[in-house]
Design a protein around this motif. Structure first.
Motif, PDB file in Angstrom:
ATOM      1  N   TYR A  16       1.055 -16.617 -20.084  1.00 49.47           N
ATOM      2  CA  TYR A  16       2.219 -15.750 -20.311  1.00 49.47           C
ATOM      3  C   TYR A  16       3.480 -16.560 -20.131  1.00 49.47           C
ATOM      4  O   TYR A  16       3.566 -17.393 -19.237  1.00 49.47           O
ATOM      5  CB  TYR A  16       2.244 -14.583 -19.317  1.00 49.47           C
ATOM      6  N   VAL A  23       3.094 -18.533 -16.770  1.00 55.72           N
ATOM      7  CA  VAL A  23       2.036 -18.085 -15.859  1.00 55.72           C
ATOM      8  C   VAL A  23       0.698 -18.308 -16.559  1.00 55.72           C
ATOM      9  O   VAL A  23       0.449 -17.767 -17.632  1.00 55.72           O
ATOM     10  CB  VAL A  23       2.189 -16.591 -15.499  1.00 55.72           C
ATOM     11  N   ALA A  25      -2.509 -17.122 -16.497  1.00 54.96           N
ATOM     12  CA  ALA A  25      -3.329 -16.042 -15.939  1.00 54.96           C
ATOM     13  C   ALA A  25      -4.808 -16.400 -16.021  1.00 54.96           C
ATOM     14  O   ALA A  25      -5.583 -16.079 -15.119  1.00 54.96           O
ATOM     15  CB  ALA A  25      -3.061 -14.743 -16.687  1.00 54.96           C
ATOM     16  N   PRO A  44      -8.792 -12.501  -5.468  1.00 59.35           N
ATOM     17  CA  PRO A  44      -7.516 -12.004  -4.956  1.00 59.35           C
ATOM     18  C   PRO A  44      -6.647 -11.430  -6.074  1.00 59.35           C
ATOM     19  O   PRO A  44      -6.872 -11.730  -7.243  1.00 59.35           O
ATOM     20  CB  PRO A  44      -6.855 -13.247  -4.358  1.00 59.35           C
ATOM     21  N   SER A  45      -5.688 -10.626  -5.671  1.00 59.73           N
ATOM     22  CA  SER A  45      -4.768 -10.030  -6.639  1.00 59.73           C
ATOM     23  C   SER A  45      -4.038 -11.124  -7.405  1.00 59.73           C
ATOM     24  O   SER A  45      -3.630 -12.127  -6.830  1.00 59.73           O
ATOM     25  CB  SER A  45      -3.769  -9.145  -5.889  1.00 59.73           C
ATOM     26  N   GLY A  46      -3.939 -10.952  -8.707  1.00 61.73           N
ATOM     27  CA  GLY A  46      -3.231 -11.936  -9.524  1.00 61.73           C
ATOM     28  C   GLY A  46      -4.097 -13.095  -9.942  1.00 61.73           C
ATOM     29  O   GLY A  46      -3.615 -14.059 -10.538  1.00 61.73           O
ATOM     30  N   SER A  47      -5.413 -13.045  -9.664  1.00 59.75           N
ATOM     31  CA  SER A  47      -6.277 -14.178  -9.987  1.00 59.75           C
ATOM     32  C   SER A  47      -6.722 -14.163 -11.448  1.00 59.75           C
ATOM     33  O   SER A  47      -7.392 -15.085 -11.897  1.00 59.75           O
ATOM     34  CB  SER A  47      -7.501 -14.174  -9.063  1.00 59.75           C
ATOM     35  N   GLY A  48      -6.377 -13.098 -12.193  1.00 60.03           N
ATOM     36  CA  GLY A  48      -6.665 -13.091 -13.631  1.00 60.03           C
ATOM     37  C   GLY A  48      -7.828 -12.211 -14.041  1.00 60.03           C
ATOM     38  O   GLY A  48      -8.297 -12.296 -15.182  1.00 60.03           O
ATOM     39  N   LYS A  49      -8.280 -11.309 -13.146  1.00 59.96           N
ATOM     40  CA  LYS A  49      -9.444 -10.464 -13.444  1.00 59.96           C
ATOM     41  C   LYS A  49      -9.153  -9.524 -14.617  1.00 59.96           C
ATOM     42  O   LYS A  49      -9.924  -9.451 -15.587  1.00 59.96           O
ATOM     43  CB  LYS A  49      -9.835  -9.640 -12.204  1.00 59.96           C
ATOM     44  N   SER A  50      -8.024  -8.799 -14.506  1.00 57.92           N
ATOM     45  CA  SER A  50      -7.696  -7.848 -15.574  1.00 57.92           C
ATOM     46  C   SER A  50      -7.436  -8.567 -16.885  1.00 57.92           C
ATOM     47  O   SER A  50      -7.833  -8.093 -17.956  1.00 57.92           O
ATOM     48  CB  SER A  50      -6.476  -7.016 -15.192  1.00 57.92           C
ATOM     49  N   THR A  51      -6.787  -9.738 -16.790  1.00 57.64           N
ATOM     50  CA  THR A  51      -6.522 -10.510 -18.000  1.00 57.64           C
ATOM     51  C   THR A  51      -7.840 -10.872 -18.683  1.00 57.64           C
ATOM     52  O   THR A  51      -7.982 -10.743 -19.908  1.00 57.64           O
ATOM     53  CB  THR A  51      -5.736 -11.780 -17.643  1.00 57.64           C
ATOM     54  N   GLU A 172     -11.714  -1.930 -12.014  1.00 59.59           N
ATOM     55  CA  GLU A 172     -11.562  -1.175 -10.761  1.00 59.59           C
ATOM     56  C   GLU A 172     -11.857   0.310 -10.951  1.00 59.59           C
ATOM     57  O   GLU A 172     -11.004   1.156 -10.685  1.00 59.59           O
ATOM     58  CB  GLU A 172     -10.154  -1.382 -10.186  1.00 59.59           C
ATOM     59  N   HIS A 205     -12.490  -4.632  -5.964  1.00 58.92           N
ATOM     60  CA  HIS A 205     -11.971  -5.305  -4.774  1.00 58.92           C
ATOM     61  C   HIS A 205     -12.892  -5.096  -3.583  1.00 58.92           C
ATOM     62  O   HIS A 205     -12.634  -5.606  -2.502  1.00 58.92           O
ATOM     63  CB  HIS A 205     -10.574  -4.765  -4.431  1.00 58.92           C
TER      64      HIS A 205
ATOM     65  N   GLU B 398       0.093  -3.143 -23.118  1.00 55.81           N
ATOM     66  CA  GLU B 398       1.369  -2.625 -22.609  1.00 55.81           C
ATOM     67  C   GLU B 398       1.345  -1.103 -22.586  1.00 55.81           C
ATOM     68  O   GLU B 398       1.777  -0.464 -21.629  1.00 55.81           O
ATOM     69  CB  GLU B 398       2.519  -3.080 -23.517  1.00 55.81           C
ATOM     70  N   ARG B 401      -0.613   0.391 -19.811  1.00 54.63           N
ATOM     71  CA  ARG B 401      -0.004   0.196 -18.494  1.00 54.63           C
ATOM     72  C   ARG B 401       1.131   1.196 -18.264  1.00 54.63           C
ATOM     73  O   ARG B 401       1.606   1.368 -17.159  1.00 54.63           O
ATOM     74  CB  ARG B 401       0.529  -1.241 -18.428  1.00 54.63           C
TER      75      ARG B 401
END
Ligand code: ATP
Ligand code: MG
Lengths: 234, 402
Positions: A16, A23, A25, A44-51, A172, A205, B398, B401
């Motif tokens: 990104y 970033v 991701a 951890p949060s922000g580690s790219g799972k959702s991406t 999640e 998580h 987007e 979200r």
């Protein structure tokens, strides 16, 4: 191999922004998921799972590297072609359920079937069958606002199942639920994987929820740090 | 799929009926205005044509001064005619069947305790011939009464009804302003004219009576002329014009100081006024449709924003951009077409009331209705496209979200 993996990442990066704001991701992820697997993704949060889930779900495309879905290079597909992959082969379950408000459970489950082009009667039958599978046939004509969180998530699962997808991607799915409801959802997903051979990739998580899967991928900073069977596997 | 899309659009619209109604109000008003105007316009055109047929294409009207639109009209003194002119036209123009003088005044007619404001026309029996107007009961003017200027009168059907109701008026005396006169006959009913005026709202008295007792002079304001069978209206026009120029000593190259119109000219003048009015109001209607379209665009943009997450969900389960576009486009079209339906209903209602008030026939035209409806749907296409494209171009991640 006879059949390719359903999901195959080869050195997938998703970046990104540019320059100082860049970033990464996903930063060169390679992994594959075979038919019938039940994979949990943690980190951890922000580690790219959702991406990673968005790329797997053909909602997003890698910035570089290759994503092969059933051997098809997704990065080379148009937006409309990716919509067709989602329509026919993929199901999504979100943390926030994402049901349409003021629309009955049945109609919510029918939604993907409309785009699949099913006629009214067929559609209703398939939607009712899916609701029955998640134990909510008796709530078919209730709006989401009249259902509990756990029930809403089960409607969302029915919606993901209704089209008979190859893979269900769940980001999640129990994130908004208490432990008792979470266990109900996990039992349901486990049964679908075990009895129907449904391939499931799930971000969570919670260790307890990940234990329902048979394989656990641990992500850190856009990379796969570990990838091993869970204790429950076998 | 299209049927599903249509049902979906209807659901979305009915989910917020008040907002939807206010959104399409511009379209409703625009369409209603077009329908009402065109329907009444067509009705009055039909009425004018019918009048011309009834009065006879043979009737001509000679009046002093030039009929002009624009600057200079009404300026200068107009030289009136006299009774001699009427006789000379009859005697010297072969193409003329007959001619009659006329003068008008608005007066209160009184019978007993009943007062009624009406138009008093001074003329003679030749007028009834020229306009083909029969006496229904009683009798017309006798020659002696006309030449002596006797106080006798013929009542139009409306005046008879207002003053006498069920009673027999023949032989009764009524008062017209300061003059008392005897009712000798009642005219046949003629109905409303193209101008919407009631032609039966009239009292006829001999021209000389009118000149002496009411107008105070023997000047003739208007001369009604009917063309003899076998002669063309053009021929009569030329003959009469030549005679009048000679009588009024108008030199070659000078303009006529009178005007001679036949009923067809009156009809086409009325119809052209009609066309201009219809055109003007259609322009107003077009502006209203434009404003209505912008209203629809605005509310559709709001709707796309409000339903961003819904769009994301639809895309996630497999909707293609074109299908999302179609969904919002169909919604805009259904919305404005509903406005069109309401507008047509309202417009026809207004036209029915208007036709009643203006005394013209109510003639709804399916072509116009179809056109207005199609136009309103097109407003939906034009103004719905931009918001629909915005929805279709949303990024599903987007949107989810949101
Ligand atoms: N649209 C975006 N624009 C810019 N950066 C983004 C965007 N989406 C995600 N990121 C960044 O990418 C990284 C990975 O995000 P991602 O949502 O995949 O994390 P995650 O592992 O799902 O975290 P969480 O457990 O909190 O859900 C984060 O640093 C995030 O800030
Ligand atoms: Mg996440």
């Amino acid at each position: 191999m006879a059949t390719p993996p359903i999901i195959e990442f080869r050195d997938v990066a998703r970046v990104y922004g540019t320059g100082a704001a860049e970033v990464r991701a996903l930063d060169g992820v390679s992994l594959s998921v075979e038919p019938g697997e039940f994979v949990a993704v943690m980190g951890p949060s922000g580690s790219g799972k959702s991406t990673a889930m968005n790329v797997m779900g053909c909602l997003d495309r890698p910035t570089s590297g290759h994503y092969l879905f059933n051997g098809i290079e997704v990065g080379a597909l148009t937006q409309d072609q990716r919509a067709l992959l989602r329509r026919h082969y993929l199901g999504f379950i979100f943390q926030g359920y994402n049901l349409l408000a003021r629309t009955t459970a049945l109609q919510n489950v029918e939604l993907p079937l409309i785009y699949k082009g099913l006629g009214r009667a067929e559609r209703e039958a398939a939607a009712l069958a899916a609701l029955d599978k998640v134990g909510l046939a008796h709530r078919a004509h209730h709006d989401p606002s009249e259902l509990s969180g756990g029930q809403q998530q089960r409607v969302a699962i029915a919606r993901a199942l209704a089209t008979g997808p190859q893979v269900v991607l769940a980001d999640e799915p129990t994130g908004n639920l208490d432990t008792k409801r979470s266990v109900e959802i996990m039992d349901l997903l486990q049964a679908l994987n075990r009895d129907d051979g449904l391939t499931i990739v799930m971000v969570t998580h919670e260790e307890d929820m990940a234990a329902y899967a048979r394989r656990l991928i641990w992500m850190v900073d856009g990379n796969v740090q570990s990838d091993r069977p869970t204790k429950g596997a076998g | 799929m299209l049927w599903e899309t249509f049902k979906l659009a209807l659901q979305a619209i009915l989910r917020n009926p008040t907002r939807s109604f206010l959104t399409v109000l511009g379209v409703v008003i625009g369409v209603a205005a077009v329908i009402a105007m065109v329907t009444i316009g067509k009705g009055s055109t039909a009425q004018v044509t019918a009048d011309v047929e009834r009065m006879g294409a043979n009737l001509m009207i000679l009046s002093p001064g030039q009929m002009r639109f624009g600057p200079g009209s009404g300026g200068g003194s107009e030289r009136a005619f006299d009774l001699g002119d009427v006789d000379r036209i009859i005697d010297q123009v072969a193409s003329v069947e007959t001619a009659a003088p006329s003068g008008n005044a608005s007066l209160v007619a009184v019978f007993g305790n009943t007062n009624y404001q009406t138009r008093v026309t001074g003329t003679d029996s030749r007028y009834l011939l020229a306009t083909d107007w029969p006496v229904a009961t009683g009798r017309g003017f006798a020659t002696a009464e006309e030449s002596a200027g006797k106080p006798v009168c013929l009542l139009g059907e409306t005046v008879r009804d207002e003053l006498f109701g069920q009673a027999d008026p023949i032989g009764e005396r009524i008062r017209l302003g300061a003059m008392s006169c005897q009712v000798i006959g009642v005219l046949g009913a003629k109905g409303a004219s193209s101008f919407g005026t009631d032609q039966d709202d009239v009292v006829l008295i001999p021209f000389k009576t009118f000149g002496r007792r009411i107008a105070g002079s023997m000047d003739v304001g208007t001369i009604y002329i009917s063309v003899r069978d076998g002669y063309s209206v053009d021929r009569a026009t030329n003959d009469i014009t030549a005679l009048m120029r000679e009588l009024r000593r108008i030199g070659p190259g000078e303009e006529d100081d009178f005007s001679l119109r036949n009923m067809e000219q009156v009809a086409s003048m009325l119809n052209s006024v009609n066309t201009v009015l219809t055109g003007l109001l259609s322009a107003v209607a077009a502006v209203s449709l434009l404003v209505g379209g912008i209203g629809i665009m605005n509310i559709m943009l709001v709707s796309v924003t409000e339903r961003t997450r819904e769009i994301g969900i639809r895309m996630a389960v497999g909707a293609q951009a074109g299908q999302v576009l179609l969904q919002f486009l169909v919604e805009a079209i259904v919305l404005s077409a509903l406005g069109g339906v309401l507008g047509v209903a309202l417009g026809l209602g207004l036209a029915a009331v208007g036709a009643q008030l203006l005394n013209v026939p109510f003639t709804p035209d399916p072509g116009t209705i179809a056109l207005a409806f199609a136009f309103s749907a097109m407003v939906g296409v034009v103004f719905g496209y931009f918001p629909a494209r915005r929805a279709a171009r949303l990024d599903p991640i987007e949107a989810l979200r949101h």
